[in-house]
Design a protein around this motif. Structure first.
Motif, PDB file in Angstrom:
ATOM      1  N   GLU A 101      10.965 -15.351 -14.348  1.00 52.05           N
ATOM      2  CA  GLU A 101      10.440 -16.726 -13.964  1.00 52.05           C
ATOM      3  C   GLU A 101       8.942 -16.333 -13.383  1.00 52.05           C
ATOM      4  O   GLU A 101       8.859 -15.552 -12.632  1.00 52.05           O
ATOM      5  CB  GLU A 101      11.299 -17.356 -13.128  1.00 52.05           C
ATOM      6  CG  GLU A 101      10.737 -18.664 -12.766  1.00 52.05           C
ATOM      7  CD  GLU A 101      11.705 -19.733 -11.881  1.00 52.05           C
ATOM      8  OE1 GLU A 101      11.107 -20.489 -11.304  1.00 52.05           O
ATOM      9  OE2 GLU A 101      12.804 -19.098 -11.764  1.00 52.05           O
ATOM     10  N   MET A 102       7.984 -16.883 -13.825  1.00 51.63           N
ATOM     11  CA  MET A 102       6.624 -16.994 -13.163  1.00 51.63           C
ATOM     12  C   MET A 102       6.491 -17.934 -11.984  1.00 51.63           C
ATOM     13  O   MET A 102       6.729 -19.016 -12.088  1.00 51.63           O
ATOM     14  CB  MET A 102       5.760 -17.352 -14.285  1.00 51.63           C
ATOM     15  CG  MET A 102       4.222 -17.163 -14.007  1.00 51.63           C
ATOM     16  SD  MET A 102       3.885 -15.303 -13.426  1.00 51.63           S
ATOM     17  CE  MET A 102       3.959 -14.557 -15.292  1.00 51.63           C
ATOM     18  N   THR A 103       6.219 -17.318 -10.928  1.00 45.84           N
ATOM     19  CA  THR A 103       5.905 -18.029  -9.674  1.00 45.84           C
ATOM     20  C   THR A 103       4.472 -18.251  -9.937  1.00 45.84           C
ATOM     21  O   THR A 103       3.615 -17.791 -10.172  1.00 45.84           O
ATOM     22  CB  THR A 103       6.141 -17.202  -8.272  1.00 45.84           C
ATOM     23  OG1 THR A 103       7.443 -16.827  -8.457  1.00 45.84           O
ATOM     24  CG2 THR A 103       5.756 -18.021  -7.191  1.00 45.84           C
ATOM     25  N   MET A 104       4.198 -19.624  -9.401  1.00 49.83           N
ATOM     26  CA  MET A 104       2.774 -20.239  -9.589  1.00 49.83           C
ATOM     27  C   MET A 104       2.262 -20.706  -8.327  1.00 49.83           C
ATOM     28  O   MET A 104       2.938 -21.154  -7.488  1.00 49.83           O
ATOM     29  CB  MET A 104       2.897 -21.391 -10.557  1.00 49.83           C
ATOM     30  CG  MET A 104       3.480 -21.185 -12.000  1.00 49.83           C
ATOM     31  SD  MET A 104       2.223 -20.068 -12.966  1.00 49.83           S
ATOM     32  CE  MET A 104       0.849 -21.135 -13.613  1.00 49.83           C
ATOM     33  N   ASP A 105       0.893 -20.572  -8.139  1.00 52.04           N
ATOM     34  CA  ASP A 105       0.320 -20.983  -7.010  1.00 52.04           C
ATOM     35  C   ASP A 105      -0.630 -22.126  -7.230  1.00 52.04           C
ATOM     36  O   ASP A 105      -1.007 -22.471  -8.479  1.00 52.04           O
ATOM     37  CB  ASP A 105      -0.923 -19.799  -6.337  1.00 52.04           C
ATOM     38  CG  ASP A 105      -0.185 -19.186  -5.465  1.00 52.04           C
ATOM     39  OD1 ASP A 105       0.810 -19.441  -4.648  1.00 52.04           O
ATOM     40  OD2 ASP A 105      -0.953 -18.320  -4.727  1.00 52.04           O
ATOM     41  N   SER A 106      -0.572 -23.575  -6.480  1.00 51.22           N
ATOM     42  CA  SER A 106      -1.639 -24.373  -6.891  1.00 51.22           C
ATOM     43  C   SER A 106      -2.696 -24.225  -6.012  1.00 51.22           C
ATOM     44  O   SER A 106      -2.886 -24.037  -4.687  1.00 51.22           O
ATOM     45  CB  SER A 106      -0.672 -25.498  -6.281  1.00 51.22           C
ATOM     46  OG  SER A 106       0.421 -25.793  -7.097  1.00 51.22           O
ATOM     47  N   VAL A 107      -3.817 -24.657  -6.665  1.00 56.09           N
ATOM     48  CA  VAL A 107      -5.149 -24.540  -5.961  1.00 56.09           C
ATOM     49  C   VAL A 107      -5.660 -25.708  -6.038  1.00 56.09           C
ATOM     50  O   VAL A 107      -6.011 -26.382  -7.221  1.00 56.09           O
ATOM     51  CB  VAL A 107      -6.338 -23.376  -6.457  1.00 56.09           C
ATOM     52  CG1 VAL A 107      -7.310 -23.237  -5.753  1.00 56.09           C
ATOM     53  CG2 VAL A 107      -5.387 -21.914  -6.390  1.00 56.09           C
ATOM     54  N   THR A 108      -6.193 -26.375  -4.952  1.00 57.12           N
ATOM     55  CA  THR A 108      -7.009 -27.640  -5.189  1.00 57.12           C
ATOM     56  C   THR A 108      -8.492 -27.437  -5.148  1.00 57.12           C
ATOM     57  O   THR A 108      -8.975 -26.668  -4.572  1.00 57.12           O
ATOM     58  CB  THR A 108      -6.584 -28.542  -3.960  1.00 57.12           C
ATOM     59  OG1 THR A 108      -6.835 -27.936  -2.706  1.00 57.12           O
ATOM     60  CG2 THR A 108      -5.225 -28.756  -4.045  1.00 57.12           C
ATOM     61  N   GLU A 109      -9.106 -28.311  -5.907  1.00 54.76           N
ATOM     62  CA  GLU A 109     -10.449 -28.082  -6.177  1.00 54.76           C
ATOM     63  C   GLU A 109     -11.165 -29.310  -5.315  1.00 54.76           C
ATOM     64  O   GLU A 109     -10.739 -30.312  -5.110  1.00 54.76           O
ATOM     65  CB  GLU A 109     -10.912 -28.135  -7.635  1.00 54.76           C
ATOM     66  CG  GLU A 109     -12.150 -28.097  -7.932  1.00 54.76           C
ATOM     67  CD  GLU A 109     -12.539 -28.159  -9.436  1.00 54.76           C
ATOM     68  OE1 GLU A 109     -13.750 -28.307  -9.827  1.00 54.76           O
ATOM     69  OE2 GLU A 109     -11.619 -28.250 -10.268  1.00 54.76           O
ATOM     70  N   GLY A 110     -11.917 -28.792  -4.570  1.00 55.06           N
ATOM     71  CA  GLY A 110     -12.841 -29.778  -3.644  1.00 55.06           C
ATOM     72  C   GLY A 110     -13.226 -31.040  -4.444  1.00 55.06           C
ATOM     73  O   GLY A 110     -13.948 -30.994  -5.433  1.00 55.06           O
TER      74      GLY A 110
END
Length: 152
Positions: free
Chosen positions: A41-50
């Motif tokens: 399983e691929m673990t994902m990070d969430s990145v918010t864009e300003g």
């Protein structure tokens, strides 16, 4: 979809091959009743864009794996049983590579998975029951660094 179509591979013909020290095959411990844990399983990070409130960017972080779980009737004095015993009795580890191979009805390999640097992490046995007339099953669980599918 016809499950008996020769293009479909059934899951009941398989072998498990342990490579002691990573290279020497152990031909005594190849038969198991069940293999599970073929999962990545691929673990994902969430990145918010300003300034962007409608979505977040999802970026791959790392791959995680389940343990490889093998079940079979108890086999006394096999190299694999001795290795598990050394791990749990003496805290000695000898990582091995494990090849799980799926065969077709003509015993020709059709798919395989290689588990790298596997070490024992759990060893359990079925309940002993004087009222049952069943084969005593041992379950062997291994952790590994990664696995890869081998195309045949």
């Amino acid at each position: 979809m016809n499950l008996l179509d020769p293009k479909h591979v059934l899951s009941h013909r398989f072998g498990v091959f342990f490579f002691e020290s990573g290279v020497i095959p152990n031909m005594m411990d190849i038969r198991f009743q069940k293999v599970s844990g073929l999962h990545a399983e691929m673990t994902m990070d969430s990145v918010t864009e300003g300034g962007e409130n409608l979505y977040t960017h999802r970026i791959p972080k790392r791959v995680s794996y389940n343990n490889l779980v093998l079940e079979r009737g108890i086999v006394n004095l096999s190299p694999l049983s001795l290795s598990f015993n050394a791990t749990f009795s003496l805290f000695k580890f000898s990582p091995s590579n494990v090849l799980v191979t799926l065969f077709n009805d003509k015993n020709i390999p059709v798919s395989a998975w290689m588990f790298l640097k596997a070490i024992p992490v759990k060893w359990s046995f079925g309940d002993l029951d004087a009222n049952a007339n069943t084969v005593e099953i041992e379950t062997m669980e291994l952790s590994y660094t990664r696995f890869q599918t081998i195309t045949i």
